[in-house]
Design a protein around this motif. Structure first.
Motif, PDB file in Angstrom:
ATOM      1  N   GLU A  87      48.950  42.787  46.896  1.00 24.66           N
ATOM      2  CA  GLU A  87      49.170  43.835  47.404  1.00 24.66           C
ATOM      3  C   GLU A  87      50.170  44.891  46.654  1.00 24.66           C
ATOM      4  O   GLU A  87      50.286  46.002  46.589  1.00 24.66           O
ATOM      5  CB  GLU A  87      49.334  43.651  49.191  1.00 24.66           C
ATOM      6  N   ALA A  88      51.256  44.153  46.250  1.00 28.64           N
ATOM      7  CA  ALA A  88      52.471  44.887  45.593  1.00 28.64           C
ATOM      8  C   ALA A  88      51.928  45.090  44.061  1.00 28.64           C
ATOM      9  O   ALA A  88      52.589  46.275  43.770  1.00 28.64           O
ATOM     10  CB  ALA A  88      53.644  43.573  45.313  1.00 28.64           C
ATOM     11  N   LEU A  89      50.983  44.510  43.428  1.00 31.61           N
ATOM     12  CA  LEU A  89      50.919  44.772  41.929  1.00 31.61           C
ATOM     13  C   LEU A  89      49.717  45.012  41.455  1.00 31.61           C
ATOM     14  O   LEU A  89      49.502  45.672  40.278  1.00 31.61           O
ATOM     15  CB  LEU A  89      51.404  43.349  41.062  1.00 31.61           C
ATOM     16  N   ALA A  90      48.465  44.885  42.275  1.00 31.87           N
ATOM     17  CA  ALA A  90      47.173  45.136  41.749  1.00 31.87           C
ATOM     18  C   ALA A  90      46.846  46.491  41.488  1.00 31.87           C
ATOM     19  O   ALA A  90      46.023  46.995  40.377  1.00 31.87           O
ATOM     20  CB  ALA A  90      46.170  44.248  42.625  1.00 31.87           C
ATOM     21  N   ASP A  91      47.636  47.558  42.027  1.00 37.07           N
ATOM     22  CA  ASP A  91      47.107  48.811  41.884  1.00 37.07           C
ATOM     23  C   ASP A  91      48.020  49.424  40.632  1.00 37.07           C
ATOM     24  O   ASP A  91      47.934  50.702  40.522  1.00 37.07           O
ATOM     25  CB  ASP A  91      47.506  49.639  42.913  1.00 37.07           C
ATOM     26  N   ARG A  92      48.906  48.647  39.958  1.00 35.73           N
ATOM     27  CA  ARG A  92      49.821  49.223  38.972  1.00 35.73           C
ATOM     28  C   ARG A  92      50.059  48.371  37.543  1.00 35.73           C
ATOM     29  O   ARG A  92      50.317  48.959  36.541  1.00 35.73           O
ATOM     30  CB  ARG A  92      51.206  49.392  39.402  1.00 35.73           C
ATOM     31  N   VAL A  93      49.798  47.003  37.782  1.00 31.74           N
ATOM     32  CA  VAL A  93      49.652  46.391  36.400  1.00 31.74           C
ATOM     33  C   VAL A  93      48.419  46.102  35.638  1.00 31.74           C
ATOM     34  O   VAL A  93      47.525  46.300  36.480  1.00 31.74           O
ATOM     35  CB  VAL A  93      50.203  44.810  36.667  1.00 31.74           C
ATOM     36  N   ALA A  94      48.253  46.060  34.595  1.00 33.16           N
ATOM     37  CA  ALA A  94      46.941  46.070  33.981  1.00 33.16           C
ATOM     38  C   ALA A  94      46.218  44.782  34.135  1.00 33.16           C
ATOM     39  O   ALA A  94      44.909  44.764  34.331  1.00 33.16           O
ATOM     40  CB  ALA A  94      47.246  46.055  32.431  1.00 33.16           C
ATOM     41  N   VAL A  95      47.026  43.485  34.226  1.00 32.30           N
ATOM     42  CA  VAL A  95      46.353  42.425  34.446  1.00 32.30           C
ATOM     43  C   VAL A  95      46.907  41.465  35.349  1.00 32.30           C
ATOM     44  O   VAL A  95      48.292  41.307  35.284  1.00 32.30           O
ATOM     45  CB  VAL A  95      46.074  41.582  33.083  1.00 32.30           C
ATOM     46  N   LEU A  96      46.388  40.698  36.208  1.00 33.36           N
ATOM     47  CA  LEU A  96      46.689  39.679  36.970  1.00 33.36           C
ATOM     48  C   LEU A  96      46.131  38.333  36.563  1.00 33.36           C
ATOM     49  O   LEU A  96      44.838  38.273  36.398  1.00 33.36           O
ATOM     50  CB  LEU A  96      46.521  40.086  38.498  1.00 33.36           C
ATOM     51  N   LYS A  97      46.837  37.329  36.620  1.00 31.40           N
ATOM     52  CA  LYS A  97      46.154  36.260  36.118  1.00 31.40           C
ATOM     53  C   LYS A  97      46.533  34.800  37.235  1.00 31.40           C
ATOM     54  O   LYS A  97      47.441  34.343  36.800  1.00 31.40           O
ATOM     55  CB  LYS A  97      46.905  35.623  34.706  1.00 31.40           C
ATOM     56  N   PRO A  98      45.591  34.687  37.913  1.00 34.66           N
ATOM     57  CA  PRO A  98      45.770  33.437  38.933  1.00 34.66           C
ATOM     58  C   PRO A  98      45.631  32.179  38.275  1.00 34.66           C
ATOM     59  O   PRO A  98      44.623  32.150  37.264  1.00 34.66           O
ATOM     60  CB  PRO A  98      44.691  33.753  40.045  1.00 34.66           C
ATOM     61  N   GLN A  99      46.411  31.305  38.438  1.00 33.16           N
ATOM     62  CA  GLN A  99      46.374  29.774  37.872  1.00 33.16           C
ATOM     63  C   GLN A  99      45.568  29.023  38.753  1.00 33.16           C
ATOM     64  O   GLN A  99      45.922  28.890  40.129  1.00 33.16           O
ATOM     65  CB  GLN A  99      47.868  29.378  37.575  1.00 33.16           C
ATOM     66  N   SER A 100      44.273  28.910  38.625  1.00 32.68           N
ATOM     67  CA  SER A 100      43.234  28.158  39.526  1.00 32.68           C
ATOM     68  C   SER A 100      43.798  26.761  39.949  1.00 32.68           C
ATOM     69  O   SER A 100      43.696  26.595  41.151  1.00 32.68           O
ATOM     70  CB  SER A 100      42.033  28.056  38.607  1.00 32.68           C
ATOM     71  N   ALA A 101      44.537  26.160  39.335  1.00 29.58           N
ATOM     72  CA  ALA A 101      44.943  24.765  39.607  1.00 29.58           C
ATOM     73  C   ALA A 101      45.792  24.722  40.774  1.00 29.58           C
ATOM     74  O   ALA A 101      45.629  24.017  41.888  1.00 29.58           O
ATOM     75  CB  ALA A 101      45.596  23.966  38.527  1.00 29.58           C
ATOM     76  N   PHE A 102      46.548  25.808  41.001  1.00 34.63           N
ATOM     77  CA  PHE A 102      47.196  25.896  42.110  1.00 34.63           C
ATOM     78  C   PHE A 102      46.755  26.166  43.403  1.00 34.63           C
ATOM     79  O   PHE A 102      47.385  26.185  44.651  1.00 34.63           O
ATOM     80  CB  PHE A 102      48.690  26.803  41.988  1.00 34.63           C
ATOM     81  N   PHE A 103      45.598  27.021  43.365  1.00 31.31           N
ATOM     82  CA  PHE A 103      44.705  26.817  44.435  1.00 31.31           C
ATOM     83  C   PHE A 103      43.913  25.802  44.592  1.00 31.31           C
ATOM     84  O   PHE A 103      43.585  25.500  45.910  1.00 31.31           O
ATOM     85  CB  PHE A 103      44.021  28.059  44.153  1.00 31.31           C
ATOM     86  N   GLU A 104      43.147  25.257  43.708  1.00 28.69           N
ATOM     87  CA  GLU A 104      42.390  23.895  43.782  1.00 28.69           C
ATOM     88  C   GLU A 104      43.023  22.814  44.417  1.00 28.69           C
ATOM     89  O   GLU A 104      42.594  22.000  45.340  1.00 28.69           O
ATOM     90  CB  GLU A 104      41.838  23.659  42.206  1.00 28.69           C
TER      91      GLU A 104
END
Length: 281
Positions: free
Chosen positions: A53-70
């Motif tokens: 919500e803070a960044l997706a409308d303004r930064v070019a790229v977001l990079k989730p690290q899958s392991a921290f969710f898995e």
């Protein structure tokens, strides 16, 4: 076909319009604690939602690290699916940091998980490991082309252990890392304004002038901020390829949470400093 423009074209436009910055979404236990969140699915969801919500409308790229969710099982993966969808809906490109690598039908299944247009985890690009041989990535390359997605191939990583593989010298005198860059240059030949097949090259590696980094594709560069590299280092490390660098900052931005305003301010400062460095070099 997905109808998407090729990833390289979309990335070039996003970096030109929003600034060349990739922010990681890395909800590891210590960072959740710094934010005052529990190390559980509720904390994971709150963290990820706040960053998106803070960044997706303004930064070019977001990079989730899958392991921290898995690590939270199916409920964590569900949070990842939602984060990816919401980030893309807000205009950010999503690079899934999953570093998948295998052979044959297994590699094809990994590719379908993240690069098929109808997959719940469909992302604009995926990090992959080529160390079963570059040719093992063929299913991912083919599906990325079909869907308008991209790949970031581990080439010259900043972890000390990487050198024993990436710096190993082949019979032709070229080391393995340079070989991966050459493969990517071939994938991107003739693509405009930028190819969709990039390399992961650490911003902490110092002088890389002995490598041909002009692969006509993006260079995902972790190491800015907490790992010690600064935006001012980028021209020295990447030389003439600096315009195609996608600097990745994770803790340097995320430590400013959970307040959305301070997250935005931190990302804005990094993006502006990086843009200034790249344009003045």
């Amino acid at each position: 076909m997905s109808g998407l423009e090729p990833f390289g074209a979309r990335l070039r436009r996003a970096m030109d319009e929003r600034g060349p910055l990739c922010v990681g979404i890395d909800p590891h236990a210590s960072l959740l604690a710094e934010w005052g969140l529990n190390d559980d699915v509720a904390g994971l969801e709150r963290f990820s939602r706040t960053v998106v919500e803070a960044l997706a409308d303004r930064v070019a790229v977001l990079k989730p690290q899958s392991a921290f969710f898995e690590r939270f099982g199916s409920r964590g993966v569900a949070v990842l699916e939602k984060s990816v969808a919401e980030a893309r809906a807000a205009g950010a490109l999503v690079v899934m940091d999953a570093k998948r690598g295998d052979i044959g039908s297994t590699m094809a299944a990994y590719a379908e998980s993240f690069l098929h247009k109808d997959a719940p985890l469909f992302s604009d690009a995926l990090t992959v490991s080529p160390y079963l041989g570059y040719g093992s990535l063929s299913p991912a390359v083919a599906l990325a082309r079909e869907s308008g997605a991209g790949l970031f191939v581990l080439a010259l990583t900043s972890n000390p252990e990487g050198g024993e593989v990436q710096h190993a010298v082949r019979s032709d005198g070229r080391n393995v890392g340079a070989t991966m860059l050459a493969h990517l240059s071939a994938e991107n030949a003739g693509e405009e304004p930028l190819g969709s097949f990039g390399a992961v090259v650490g911003a902490t590696l110092g002088d890389l002038s002995s490598y041909d980094l002009d692969i006509n594709g993006p260079l995902l560069a972790p190491g800015i901020g907490a790992q010690g590299a600064t935006p001012a280092d980028l021209p020295r490390v990447f030389g003439t390829a600096v315009r195609n660098v996608v600097p990745n900052v994770s803790r340097g931005v995320l430590r400013h949470g959970p307040d959305a305003v301070t997250l935005r301010d931190a990302a804005g400062r990094f993006a502006e400093e990086i843009r200034h460095t790249m344009t003045s070099s």
